[in-house]
Design a protein around this motif. Structure first.
Motif, PDB file in Angstrom:
ATOM      1  N   SER A   1     -85.938  18.388  47.486  1.00  0.00           N
ATOM      2  CA  SER A   1     -84.776  18.783  46.680  1.00  0.00           C
ATOM      3  C   SER A   1     -84.006  19.911  47.362  1.00  0.00           C
ATOM      4  O   SER A   1     -82.774  19.945  47.292  1.00  0.00           O
ATOM      5  CB  SER A   1     -85.215  19.239  45.282  1.00  0.00           C
ATOM      6  OG  SER A   1     -85.789  18.154  44.588  1.00  0.00           O
TER       7      SER A   1
ATOM      8  N   ASP B   1     -81.563  12.461  43.651  1.00  0.00           N
ATOM      9  CA  ASP B   1     -82.848  13.158  43.540  1.00  0.00           C
ATOM     10  C   ASP B   1     -83.699  12.470  42.480  1.00  0.00           C
ATOM     11  O   ASP B   1     -83.490  12.663  41.281  1.00  0.00           O
ATOM     12  CB  ASP B   1     -82.629  14.634  43.205  1.00  0.00           C
ATOM     13  CG  ASP B   1     -83.834  15.475  43.619  1.00  0.00           C
ATOM     14  OD1 ASP B   1     -84.896  14.897  43.943  1.00  0.00           O
ATOM     15  OD2 ASP B   1     -83.708  16.721  43.623  1.00  0.00           O
ATOM     16  N   GLU B   2     -84.614  11.663  42.907  1.00  0.00           N
ATOM     17  CA  GLU B   2     -85.526  10.917  42.028  1.00  0.00           C
ATOM     18  C   GLU B   2     -84.791  10.202  40.894  1.00  0.00           C
ATOM     19  O   GLU B   2     -85.090  10.417  39.717  1.00  0.00           O
ATOM     20  CB  GLU B   2     -86.594  11.859  41.468  1.00  0.00           C
ATOM     21  CG  GLU B   2     -87.365  12.555  42.582  1.00  0.00           C
ATOM     22  CD  GLU B   2     -88.684  13.144  42.129  1.00  0.00           C
ATOM     23  OE1 GLU B   2     -89.340  12.516  41.291  1.00  0.00           O
ATOM     24  OE2 GLU B   2     -89.030  14.213  42.624  1.00  0.00           O
TER      25      GLU B   2
END
Ligand SMILES: Nc1ncnc2c1ncn2[C@@H]1O[C@H](COP(=O)(O)OP(=O)(O)OP(=O)(O)O)[C@@H](O)[C@H]1O
Ligand SMILES: [Mg+2]
Length: 253
Positions: free
Chosen positions: A52, A173-174
């Protein structure tokens, strides 16, 4: 005219030798990789390895202690907040939960970046919002508030808002975390359809099947560096123990 077949293509983004510490924690120890035009690059790594932070550094939410992030002949690591404002129309970040504004309806959420950055009439904005809602299978959801949406719809609406200005690069991000298989499939298909329209992206995930489905290449962040970059096919066939720890899911056990 430039022959696109033979001319070496500039990468969409070049990350070179990033270092970042928080206190005495040395998270990035020379992270380098190129993001090619039009590709989706997966980014794997154990929890806390700094995935991240890589994405946050690209859009200037973190500043690296050392290193360069080259985009459009600029080093993003050196830009002022004002210059970054402009960059964030070209590189957008899809937050994990969609990060919609709770008090705004779906159409107001999607219109927000257009009002802030594009010079469009009300009618043009409305057309663009409706077109985008169709692309994410949410036609007719204009007047709903975020808390009236399912988790999957919130994520797709977040994706739509991140993409509505047609950025060159999208950072995920995910995006599939917490989604059931049906909604995961829908979101991935949405991402693939944007890729076909020319989107380039970085896809941080622990969801290995999702990455294998949509990534052209996958990079592994390990001990502060990009240890390897492989295609999904190469990764599936690899005997490398680090790669195997991801393909077998051992890294999260
Ligand atoms: N603003 C911050 N201040 C202090 N430490 C931070 C900050 N941001 C990140 N870190 C630390 O840096 C490390 C990397 O964080 P990061 O969030 O990038 O991990 P990650 O690879 O995304 O992990 P996960 O897969 O769990 O999301 C972690 O140890 C985290 O605690
Ligand atoms: Mg993370």
């Amino acid at each position: 005219m430039l022959d696109t077949k033979t001319a070496p293509q500039e990468p969409a983004l070049r990350i070179h030798n990033l270092h970042k510490s928080f206190g005495n924690k040395h998270v990035h120890r020379g992270v380098s990789f190129d993001l090619k035009q039009g590709e989706i690059l997966g980014l794997f790594g154990g929890s806390g390895t700094g995935k991240s932070v890589v994405l946050r550094s690209i859009i200037g939410l973190e500043s690296p202690d050392e290193g360069e992030i080259i985009f459009d002949n600029m080093n993003l690591a050196e830009l002022t907040e004002k210059e970054l404002f402009e960059v964030r129309t070209k590189i957008s970040y899809v937050f994990q939960n969609g990060a919609l504004f709770d008090s705004l309806t779906v159409e107001e959420n999607l219109a927000y970046p257009l009002k802030a950055h594009a010079h469009l009439t009300k009618v043009e904005i409305s057309e663009k919002v409706n077109h985008m809602l169709e692309l994410i299978d949410m036609k007719g959801s204009n007047k709903l508030l975020p808390n009236e949406l399912s988790g999957g719809m919130q994520k797709r609406a977040g994706l739509a808002r991140a993409i509505i200005l047609e950025p060159k690069i999208v950072l995920f991000d995910e995006p599939t975390a917490g989604l059931d298989p049906v909604n995961t499939e829908r979101l991935l298909n949405n991402i693939l359809s944007f890729k076909r329209r020319g989107m380039t992206g970085i896809f941080v995930t622990h969801d290995i099947p999702a990455a294998f489905k949509i990534c052209d290449r996958i990079a592994i962040l390990h001990e502060g560096k990009i240890n390897l970059i492989l295609t999904p096919e190469e990764m599936k066939n690899s005997e490398n123990p680090l790669v195997r720890s991801f393909t077998t899911g051992a890294h999260i056990r």
